[in-house]
Design an enzyme around this catalytic site. Sequence first.
Site, PDB file in Angstrom:
ATOM      1  N   HIS A  53       0.879  -9.205  -3.417  1.00 19.15           N
ATOM      2  CA  HIS A  53      -0.121  -8.194  -3.068  1.00 19.15           C
ATOM      3  C   HIS A  53       0.594  -6.847  -2.992  1.00 19.15           C
ATOM      4  CE1 HIS A  53      -3.961  -6.878  -1.251  1.00 19.15           C
ATOM      5  NE2 HIS A  53      -3.205  -6.056  -0.533  1.00 19.15           N
TER       6      HIS A  53
ATOM      7  N   GLU B  53       1.659 -10.661   0.683  1.00 24.61           N
ATOM      8  CA  GLU B  53       2.063  -9.257   0.680  1.00 24.61           C
ATOM      9  C   GLU B  53       3.552  -9.169   1.008  1.00 24.61           C
ATOM     10  OE1 GLU B  53       0.286  -4.902   1.926  1.00 24.61           O
ATOM     11  OE2 GLU B  53      -0.314  -6.655   3.102  1.00 24.61           O
TER      12      GLU B  53
ATOM     13  N   ASP C 105      -0.161 -18.468  -4.668  1.00 22.52           N
ATOM     14  CA  ASP C 105       0.377 -17.238  -5.256  1.00 22.52           C
ATOM     15  C   ASP C 105      -0.764 -16.464  -5.919  1.00 22.52           C
ATOM     16  OD1 ASP C 105       1.973 -15.259  -6.312  1.00 22.52           O
ATOM     17  OD2 ASP C 105       2.748 -16.499  -7.943  1.00 22.52           O
TER      18      ASP C 105
ATOM     19  N   ASP D 185       0.842  -1.184   0.000  1.00 26.69           N
ATOM     20  CA  ASP D 185       0.000   0.000   0.000  1.00 26.69           C
ATOM     21  C   ASP D 185       0.883   1.242   0.000  1.00 26.69           C
ATOM     22  OD1 ASP D 185       1.081  -0.141   2.513  1.00 26.69           O
ATOM     23  OD2 ASP D 185      -0.789  -0.655   3.518  1.00 26.69           O
TER      24      ASP D 185
END
Length: 600
Positions: free
Chosen positions: A527, A580, A571, A227
């Site tokens: 991720h 992540e 995956d 993020d």
Amino acid sequence: MITLWVLYLVVITAASAATTVNSQTVTGSGTATTAAVEKLLKVTVSNHWSGGFQGEFCIQITQELSSWRAHLTFDQPLNTLEVWVADLAETKQGGKEFILVNKPWNSVEHIGDKLCVTFIGHGQGDIQPTATVYIEGMTAAVITRQTFGPDYTGTSKSKYEYYVSATQNCTKYNYDDILRKSILFYEAQRSGKLPGNNRIPWRGDSGLEDGSDVGLDLTGGWYDAGDHVKFGFPMAYSTAILTMGLLQWKDAYQTSRQLDHMYSCIKWPLDYFIKAHNNTNELYVQVGDGKADHNFWGRPEDMDMARPSYKIDASHPGSDVAGETCAAFAAGYLAFKDKDPKYAATLKQHATELYEFGMKYQGVYTDTITAAVGFYKSGNTTDELCWSALWMYMITNETKYLTEAEKLFQPGPAWGLSWDDTTPLNQVLLYKLTKKDIYKQAVIDTMADWMPGGSVPYTPKGLAWRSQWGSLRYSANMAMVALMAAEVGINEKKYRDWAMGQIHYALGDTGFSYVIGVGDKYPTHPHHRAASCPWPPAPCSPEEVNRPEPSTHTLYGGLVGGPGKNDEYKDVRDNYVSNEVATDYNAGFQSAVAGRLIIQ
């Protein structure tokens, strides 16, 4: 020790065997065998999609160069080739051959340097070409082996390629390249105005208004994970752990030719922390709102949501994050005191002020910074205050700091090393600095709890599995602790062997590497928003989360969260628990790799 410089290619491919051109490939289970190579090496490129593919080559330089020209030749014509660290001088053979020349800043290459070039090719349909590359006027030798006898586990291995440098013995894994790629991961996490020598072609300037809501410049630092929030607590921990590894195993970065990149790596967050500590008793510890950020799936360069800034101060204390940031500054001082004394003095001043701030105004930062509660909730302040006191002692040699650290000592067995708990390393440092048996026993108790027979369970394939969320993070962190304990003379062989087993699990002993871009099989769907997004101007949207194709960009060096307790792993991009990446995941891992490189 083998002392041949090796010309080699880092291949982004599912193929596992090394292939050479104009040389013979030697198989066997005995010693490595050399073969002459005249300039050329065959490359397989992959990570392809309809209309394009991605690749990278890394050539180890075997002679002094003041400039260079590389010939990259494909077996089928391309429409275009994109390269960022070289200029495209000429296209020949109808789009099959591309001649690349150096940029002004990378023209000079010395023996032992590695020239790495990432490229994107565009063509017709789902192309999957092969390619060769060579640098004009340069020859080299290649050492390959395709069949081996038992490794340290007693298991027969095959189809591993051995890479050799002038300062490193043959190992199963190319630690030099792993360090390089882990540093590249941190460069991919950079926020702010990127430097002119940015090595991540799919990243640009971002977060340039950070801090404007409070009238400050809070640009820079690292995005936390997949993020775009800048969480100061894990960022400070990661910086301190990486710098501790640099201080302990500086030779590893020197021999792998990554020392300058490593200094740049840790300076990026340190520069940010200087901005964030804008007053003596004030520290900005977060930029961005986690909930708003997690509702946005796109490039950091395209963010348009509000990015509020959060601080601790005398009325809203956070001695845990103050102590952790103090440690990062103090470790940075030791790293830069000879290289850049003026900068180091600045770091030392910030460390001293934050230590005093954290001690005087004590409290858990998430008691007041509620925006961090759902993401990085702090458990207590004791370990960070002890940690900061130890680092202050190491940069001042003033006994008052060591006395305070001893008061804050927590005996073993410790739960583990993480961004929220530095207890295991506190135990190691207390023993290193005092040689008292009580601290040595604490280290032994902690490691006994982590080794077979302790409370930490193991997966069937040998991973010390402390927790589902980021399982590899904890084992890699404790591998670093084990190596640090061995450095101070505690159970040296036992702890080093255990650390190697945990790191090699992450690198591929199970047949799958959990470090992106390392080995033949590794995660292709992490991720991570930026890596998943297509090249602009194509839009990036939440639809990328469920797209079955691999991420457009390879997030080199990123250690994903890891498998479940039975070694199970998928995956898939929406699996943020196991797939992540995060800055704190790589910190202990990278330091442990550096420690293993030195003792090979």
